[in-house]
Scaffold this motif. Structure first.
Motif, PDB file in Angstrom:
ATOM      1  N   ASP A   1      -0.035  -3.349   4.470  1.00  0.00           N
ATOM      2  CA  ASP A   1      -1.063  -2.296   4.442  1.00  0.00           C
ATOM      3  C   ASP A   1      -1.335  -1.823   5.872  1.00  0.00           C
ATOM      4  OD1 ASP A   1      -3.357  -1.803   1.951  1.00  0.00           O
ATOM      5  OD2 ASP A   1      -3.773  -0.929   3.920  1.00  0.00           O
ATOM      6  N   ASP A   2      -1.832  -0.579   5.994  1.00  0.00           N
ATOM      7  CA  ASP A   2      -2.192  -0.075   7.328  1.00  0.00           C
ATOM      8  C   ASP A   2      -3.655  -0.374   7.666  1.00  0.00           C
ATOM      9  OD1 ASP A   2      -2.839   1.904   5.294  1.00  0.00           O
ATOM     10  OD2 ASP A   2      -3.398   3.245   6.931  1.00  0.00           O
TER      11      ASP A   2
ATOM     12  N   ASP B   1       0.868  -1.169   0.000  1.00  0.00           N
ATOM     13  CA  ASP B   1       0.000   0.000   0.000  1.00  0.00           C
ATOM     14  C   ASP B   1       0.916   1.234   0.000  1.00  0.00           C
ATOM     15  OD1 ASP B   1      -2.193   1.712   0.458  1.00  0.00           O
ATOM     16  OD2 ASP B   1      -1.880   1.586   2.631  1.00  0.00           O
TER      17      ASP B   1
ATOM     18  N   ASP C   1      -0.352   4.992   0.976  1.00  0.00           N
ATOM     19  CA  ASP C   1      -0.658   5.965   2.034  1.00  0.00           C
ATOM     20  C   ASP C   1      -0.518   5.357   3.420  1.00  0.00           C
ATOM     21  OD1 ASP C   1      -1.311   8.407   0.642  1.00  0.00           O
ATOM     22  OD2 ASP C   1      -3.073   7.355  -0.142  1.00  0.00           O
ATOM     23  N   ASP C   2       0.276   6.013   4.231  1.00  0.00           N
ATOM     24  CA  ASP C   2       0.553   5.609   5.610  1.00  0.00           C
ATOM     25  C   ASP C   2       1.319   4.291   5.720  1.00  0.00           C
ATOM     26  OD1 ASP C   2      -0.063   7.826   7.092  1.00  0.00           O
ATOM     27  OD2 ASP C   2      -2.184   7.323   7.264  1.00  0.00           O
TER      28      ASP C   2
HETATM   29 MG   LIG Z   1      -2.959   3.072   3.476  1.00  0.00          MG
END
Ligand SMILES: [Mg+2]
Length: 216
Positions: A156-157, A21, A23-24
């Motif tokens: 992933d977050d 992933d 973002d973050d």
């Molecule tokens: Mg993310």
């Protein structure tokens, strides 16, 4: 929805696959998005793990409607290059891993926003293929990985993305990685047996360990 998933630019070699992933996980999102909101007279007040309902106009402290939240997120995506920065050690870690594995970015955003993200990743030296799609991640990973016998890792977050991959690609190792943002502290916890990578050097250890076990 209704988008056509285009994976034609992703060419995998006969090596393990690492899907991340963005973002973050690779680029900070929570912190720079808050900066972006403040600059526009809004504010994210983390009361639960969602954006809608928690973004308020600073003046009135009134929560914005879902469509306004959506518009703000899309505006942020357009200006991401001036706000988003990479996590510590992600650039060198992915570069090292790419000597023994294929690295692919899988970002949950409409495909039309692929270009600014592509430019930003390229500028940072993260020139790995990028798939931008709002479709569930598990089926996308299934399509990417197919029936290859190589080890596969997904990072992933968001717990629902980890779950989607577990449902559709059960042989894939899923790693939970998230910043200690106020928002993420309110996030659902990953299930038992899902390792949490605390940072990129730790993620690299977990990934290489998985590769080693798979090679036995
Ligand atoms: Mg993310």
């Amino acid at each position: 929805m209704g988008e056509i998933l285009d994976l034609s630019h992703v060419r995998l070699s006969d090596r393990p696959l690492v899907v991340c992933d963005v973002d973050d996980v690779v680029l900070h999102f929570a912190a720079p998005f808050q900066d972006f909101l403040l600059a526009g007279g809004h504010e994210l007040i983390p009361r639960s793990f969602r954006l809608t309902g928690n973004i308020v106009a600073r003046e009135t402290q009134e929560a914005l409607e879902a469509t306004d939240v959506r518009n703000l997120i899309e505006s942020f995506v357009e200006v991401q290059e001036t706000y988003q920065v990479p996590f510590d050690h992600v650039v060198e870690t992915l570069s090292d891993l790419s000597s023994e594995a294929d690295v692919v970015f899988l970002t949950a955003m409409p495909p039309r926003y692929r270009e600014p993200r592509r430019r930003l990743l390229d500028r940072l030296g993260l020139e790995f293929p990028l798939v931008a799609s709002e479709e569930p991640k598990g089926p996308i990973l299934r399509k990417l990985h197919g029936t290859r016998g190589q080890p596969c890792v997904f990072i992933d977050d968001m717990v629902h993305n980890l779950q989607s991959v577990q449902d559709h690609v059960p042989e894939c190792l899923v790693l939970h990685m998230m910043p200690d943002s106020e928002l993420h502290l309110l996030a659902p916890k990953a299930g038992d047996g899902v390792p949490r990578a605390m940072d990129w050097p730790h993620a690299a250890d977990l990934i290489r360990d998985h590769f080693r076990k798979a090679a036995k």
